[in-house]
Design an enzyme around this catalytic site. Structure first.
Site, PDB file in Angstrom:
ATOM      1  N   GLU A 343       0.968  -1.264  -0.070  1.00  0.00           N
ATOM      2  CA  GLU A 343       0.142   0.013   0.070  1.00  0.00           C
ATOM      3  C   GLU A 343       0.975   1.226  -0.069  1.00  0.00           C
ATOM      4  O   GLU A 343       0.454   1.967   0.699  1.00  0.00           O
ATOM      5  CB  GLU A 343      -1.155   0.092   1.165  1.00  0.00           C
ATOM      6  CG  GLU A 343      -1.636  -1.191   1.170  1.00  0.00           C
ATOM      7  CD  GLU A 343      -2.716  -1.247   2.350  1.00  0.00           C
ATOM      8  OE1 GLU A 343      -2.919  -0.516   3.109  1.00  0.00           O
ATOM      9  OE2 GLU A 343      -3.828  -2.365   2.399  1.00  0.00           O
ATOM     10  N   ASP A 386      -0.972  -3.768  -3.493  1.00  0.00           N
ATOM     11  CA  ASP A 386      -1.828  -2.586  -3.147  1.00  0.00           C
ATOM     12  C   ASP A 386      -3.024  -2.888  -3.627  1.00  0.00           C
ATOM     13  O   ASP A 386      -3.672  -3.789  -3.996  1.00  0.00           O
ATOM     14  CB  ASP A 386      -1.367  -1.306  -4.110  1.00  0.00           C
ATOM     15  CG  ASP A 386      -1.313  -0.087  -3.236  1.00  0.00           C
ATOM     16  OD1 ASP A 386      -2.323   0.054  -2.341  1.00  0.00           O
ATOM     17  OD2 ASP A 386      -0.344   0.788  -3.289  1.00  0.00           O
ATOM     18  N   GLU A 450      -5.687 -10.642  -1.874  1.00  0.00           N
ATOM     19  CA  GLU A 450      -6.508 -10.630  -0.547  1.00  0.00           C
ATOM     20  C   GLU A 450      -7.904 -10.431  -1.183  1.00  0.00           C
ATOM     21  O   GLU A 450      -8.785  -9.870  -0.533  1.00  0.00           O
ATOM     22  CB  GLU A 450      -6.307  -9.451   0.028  1.00  0.00           C
ATOM     23  CG  GLU A 450      -4.634  -9.152   0.266  1.00  0.00           C
ATOM     24  CD  GLU A 450      -4.330  -7.970   1.280  1.00  0.00           C
ATOM     25  OE1 GLU A 450      -5.333  -7.375   1.683  1.00  0.00           O
ATOM     26  OE2 GLU A 450      -3.247  -7.774   1.472  1.00  0.00           O
TER      27      GLU A 450
HETATM   28  C1  XIL Z   1      -6.478  -6.780   7.945  1.00  0.00           C
HETATM   29  C2  XIL Z   1      -6.689  -7.867   8.856  1.00  0.00           C
HETATM   30  O1  XIL Z   1      -7.509  -8.924   7.981  1.00  0.00           O
HETATM   31  C3  XIL Z   1      -7.315  -7.749  10.048  1.00  0.00           C
HETATM   32  O2  XIL Z   1      -7.589  -8.747  10.901  1.00  0.00           O
HETATM   33  C4  XIL Z   1      -6.697  -6.443  10.675  1.00  0.00           C
HETATM   34  O3  XIL Z   1      -7.425  -6.092  11.644  1.00  0.00           O
HETATM   35  C5  XIL Z   1      -6.391  -5.482   9.710  1.00  0.00           C
HETATM   36  O4  XIL Z   1      -5.679  -5.840   8.789  1.00  0.00           O
HETATM   37  N1  XIL Z   1      -4.924  -4.763   3.276  1.00  0.00           N
HETATM   38  C6  XIL Z   1      -3.920  -5.480   3.919  1.00  0.00           C
HETATM   39  C7  XIL Z   1      -4.162  -6.654   5.056  1.00  0.00           C
HETATM   40  O5  XIL Z   1      -3.005  -5.660   3.174  1.00  0.00           O
HETATM   41  O6  XIL Z   1      -2.889  -6.612   5.925  1.00  0.00           O
HETATM   42  C8  XIL Z   1      -5.367  -6.160   6.128  1.00  0.00           C
HETATM   43  O7  XIL Z   1      -5.695  -7.152   6.768  1.00  0.00           O
HETATM   44  C9  XIL Z   1      -6.709  -5.794   4.980  1.00  0.00           C
HETATM   45  C10 XIL Z   1      -6.423  -4.643   3.844  1.00  0.00           C
END
Ligand code: XIL
Length: 889
Positions: A343, A386, A450
């Protein structure tokens, strides 16, 4: 021919069939018996006694029990003399709602004077420690003038100890007092309010008798998920879901704060356990994440001598080097990929203004992070990861520029990660495909890192109940996504698809980005059971019936079979499960009934040949048939005409009470061809026993229909003589704010394209804003099959072009698109060629269409929006309110 004469003896009140259905296994009482614990009523008010503690929110409005006619009994709670939108009835509910519990709030609402429709919001006024009164809207619904509508809201109270009191109230959507119209302040009534606490769900158990999700894909394709370490414990209730995935990542446990909470004190236990598990099972691993501006230890950016000061550049880089080399080095050869930097790009495409950038001053920290990671494990794939980069726009452009610049400098970036935290309706699958191709073309590996598909369209949407419809829409989205992912994998452009969690009970999207909201973005449910999103990929035959939602358009009066109005309505296909067409129908409505014109494809004459129509007038969608359900059987003997391929029919299905705009009805149509039966919606053919699987028709006004002539103009910014005779459509619908008057769009078509010529009046041109829709731009919205769907399908697209001819896309297809622009004193012109790729242009084809102009002001923000038809400002995700183009020779 008189349609009413056709409307015949074969109308049966289907309600009389209800006893037949009662023996079925779908009985509501049977379902209730299976529930583990009962829901508990916690509040009920029918307003038959006194006001029961309800008061007006201000001193202006009046509450009474004898205003509007009651829903049940003799009284309802009426609020009148409102002077602001927030005026309405309110009651203290502090003792009714408990933290962490889920409630169902049901009541009836009505208004009798004013516009045709009016939204009603249900809100809390909360007393919050340290903040005073805080307002939260928890649900809303559309009231229809002169009708009682049932509102049904599910709400989970966040576990927030700071809330000390909670009042429930009803209001209409907020408008500032300056722009209030009399019609914004309708008198409305509430009746028969109940609040029920929803019982805790049954204990959860994972099914082991279903295919492992990842095995549905080619062997080398990485299909993964994010886990917590405890999932690897066989006692954990989620453990058996792990078998669905061949690649794993820790969602949190290898972030900087988890690995190195104190400087120099690395905590490797959980990472070691993950590596051990991978060695034992053969799953692949991703490491997440080495450098991020969240979930970092507090010492990372601080000066060790003086905690109020930032660390120096040298110190921060040294700390990153140690962190990266220690971690990546320890697990050399064990992790397939590392998210090296997470990010780093801001929404406007510049480098994110994080502490890294503040201290280091440039992307040197990114460059070095990759070099150190590469040194520590030269074989690992190193990812720049990202979000909001998986579709076009300023952020993706910035991400691309950064990746390219790193590559040009020889930095060992080997992959890009698209997080792909997306919504149920956005971005479009085509856009994600374009993103994969664009970055793969740089020679990089592309990973989806993700993925989750929120049921919410945006950050502000209120909590909604999960329904079969939503689950099916989500499944359709997962299906389209995974089809595309598979194709991109096979073409060598995508290596990995990783889903951000296994089951909805553990999603990070509960209470995020909005508290009180519950989300359902994954393949397995809160009960750990496979969702339609899973079945759509694994075995579509296991999916429940999908309820199609479309519009019936209003006719002035009952149309004759040869009335021209039928030429402005698109047909809906009646097909069997293999997709073989057995005909189509067109539908229009008047307050008296649904009017249908149908074509049945059936070459062989049998006595049983018929078209059968089913109506559920209140759209009750109940497992049993509602008492007011109707069935109309039209045998082949009633055909208007017939030929070798089949026959045509016309019919009216009457409404039991006059219908109004915006109401929805349940509807289905089946074709009986000898012994085979096919349906518009319910392919399981339970129409005669249940209304649950009927499609939904929303009764809508007839949208504007424009005739478009044939012609192929040159798209070069000059006005081809072909345009001279073409009528201009005005862009006068005031969707938002201000814009110069007089803008228009003209249209032409040929087999492969629709052509648009925008002439825009605008004295101040500005394209400085990061988002293209906040620049001076025009947009064309195209729904090639005119299906008027609530979400974009593959044939739907939004094409935007700035006065400087910079195009941006949402959905649609970029191949075959062309544009040109010209700037004049007082305005600009844009020409577009929009590709017809889902249909071929031909006379009488109907396509859904809207045109929009975005007006930027001197300060580079959007000052106004004008449209041809749709004022909802929702056209970027919903095609249902666009106009219609009828192609003519
Ligand atoms: C999130 C986790 O899933 C949560 O449990 C935590 O509270 C916050 O982070 N982008 C990312 C991840 O790269 O690391 C994030 O994960 C979600 C958004």
């Amino acid at each position: 021919m008189n349609l009413r004469a056709l409307l015949n003896l074969s109308i049966l009140a289907l309600g009389c069939l209800a006893p037949l259905a009662a023996g079925g296994s779908q009985e509501p009482s049977a379902q209730a018996a299976a529930a583990p614990a009962a829901d508990k009523p916690v509040y009920a008010q029918d307003f038959e006694g006194d006001l029961g503690g309800w008061t007006g929110r201000s001193s202006a409005e009046t509450l009474s029990l004898k205003g509007l006619p009651a829903h049940g009994g003799a009284q309802a709670l009426t609020v009148s003399r409102r002077t602001a939108t927030w005026n309405g009835p309110m009651r203290d509910m502090t003792n009714v709602f408990k933290n962490g519990r889920t409630y169902r709030i049901q009541f009836w609402a009505r208004f009798d004077d004013g516009p045709e429709n009016m939204s009603l919001n249900v809100s809390f006024q909360k007393a919050v420690d340290g903040q005073g009164d805080v307002y939260e809207t928890i649900g809303s619904d559309m009231m229809i003038r002169g009708e009682w509508i049932k509102v049904d809201i599910e709400y989970t109270v966040p576990k927030d100890k700071a809330v000390t009191a909670r009042k429930l109230y009803f209001e209409t959507p907020w408008k500032p007092n300056e722009s209030l119209k009399h019609t914004d302040l309708v008198t409305f009534a509430i009746d028969d309010l109940t609040i029920t606490r929803i019982a805790d769900a049954a204990p959860m158990k994972v099914r082991k008798d279903i295919p492992a999700f990842s095995t549905l894909f080619p062997a080398g394709m990485k299909i993964g998920t994010a886990i917590v370490s405890d999932h690897m414990n066989p006692e954990n209730i989620h453990h058996d879901l792990l078998r669905h995935f061949n690649t794993l990542v820790y969602g949190n446990e290898m972030k900087q704060d988890a690995i190195q909470p104190k400087e120099g004190a690395f905590v490797f236990g959980k990472a070691d356990a993950l590596v051990k598990y991978a060695q034992a099972t053969g799953v692949k691993l991703r490491g997440h994440t080495l450098v991020w501006h969240q979930q970092y230890p507090s010492w990372l950016f601080k000066d060790p001598e003086d905690g109020t000061k930032m660390a120096s550049k040298d110190l921060l880089l040294k700390r990153l080097e140690t962190h990266i080399k220690t971690l990546v080095g320890r697990y050399k050869g064990q992790f397939d990929s590392w998210d090296v930097v997470n990010e780093a790009i801001a929404e406007d495409g510049t480098l994110r203004d994080s502490p890294y950038l503040k201290i280091v001053g440039s992307d040197e920290y990114i460059e070095k992070a990759f070099r150190w990671a590469h040194e520590a494990d030269p074989a690992a794939k190193l990812v720049l990861n990202d979000y909001n980069t998986e579709y076009g726009g300023a952020k993706q452009d910035g991400f691309y520029k950064e990746v390219k610049s790193l590559l040009d400098r020889g930095v060992p970036v080997t992959a890009v990660g698209f997080q792909t935290h997306i919504a149920i309706n956005r971005p479009q699958v085509n856009d994600i495909r374009d993103a994969i191709r664009k970055f793969a073309a740089l020679g990089l590996e592309v990973q989806i890192t993700e993925l989750d598909v929120s049921i919410y369209g945006d950050y502000s949407e209120n909590k909604k109940k999960i329904t079969r419809d939503i689950l099916m829409d989500q499944a359709a989205r997962y299906s389209a996504l995974f089809k595309m992912f598979r194709e991109e994998y096979e073409a060598g452009r995508l290596s990995t698809v990783l889903i951000w969690g296994m089951s909805d009970d553990e999603t990070w999207l509960d209470n995020h980005p909005k508290t009180g909201r519950t989300d359902y973005p994954l393949l397995f449910g809160k009960d750990l059971q496979p969702k339609p999103a899973y079945w759509t990929v694994v075995d579509p035959a296991k999916l429940p019936v999908f309820v199609q939602k479309t519009d019936a358009l209003r006719a002035e009066s009952a149309p004759a079979p040869d009335a021209d109005v039928w030429n402005t309505v698109s047909p809906k296909a009646i097909a069997d499960r293999k997709g073989v067409s057995h005909g189509w129908f067109k539908v229009l409505w008047t307050p008296e009934g649904l009017h249908l014109l149908a074509r049945v494809l059936d070459k062989t004459v049998d006595p049983s040949d018929a078209l059968t129509l089913y109506l559920d007038p209140k759209n009750a969608k109940t497992p049993a048939l509602p008492a007011d359900a109707l069935k109309v059987v039209l045998g082949r003997d009633r055909a208007l005409d017939s030929d070798a391929d089949g026959y045509r029919l016309a019919a009216t299905v009457p409404f039991p009470t006059p219908a109004k705009t915006m109401m929805s009805v349940g509807f289905d149509a089946t074709v009986t061809d000898g012994s085979t039966v096919s349906a518009w919606n319910d392919w399981s053919l339970t129409q005669a026993a249940s209304a649950e699987n009927y499609g939904t028709l929303a009764l809508k006004p007839m949208p504007p229909v424009a005739q478009v002539r044939k012609g192929t103009p040159k798209v070069d910014g000059t006005v081809d003589p072909l345009w001279a005779e073409v009528p201009a459509l005005p862009l006068t619908v005031e969707t938002q704010g201000n814009a110069d008057e007089g803008s228009t769009v003209k249209l032409l078509w040929d087999e492969g394209h629709l052509y648009a010529l925008f002439e825009i009046k605008d004295k101040v041109l500005n394209d400085k804003a990061a988002s293209a829709w906040e620049q001076d731009t025009v947009e064309a919205f195209l729904d090639q099959n005119n299906a008027k769907t609530k979400v974009y399908e593959a044939d739907d697209g939004q094409y935007r072009v700035s006065f400087r001819n910079a195009p941006t896309f949402n959905g649609g297809q970029t191949e075959g698109f062309a544009s040109a622009s010209r700037v004049f004193a007082g305005g600009y012109r844009v020409e577009m060629a929009l590709p017809l790729y889902a249909v071929t242009g031909a006379p009488d084809l109907l396509v859904g269409f809207d045109a929009q102009v975005n007006n930027a002001d001197a300060s580079a923000s959007r000052a106004g929006i004008r449209n041809w038809v749709d004022s909802s400002n929702n056209g970027y995700r919903d095609t249902s309110a666009w106009g219609v183009l009828r192609l003519v020779p």
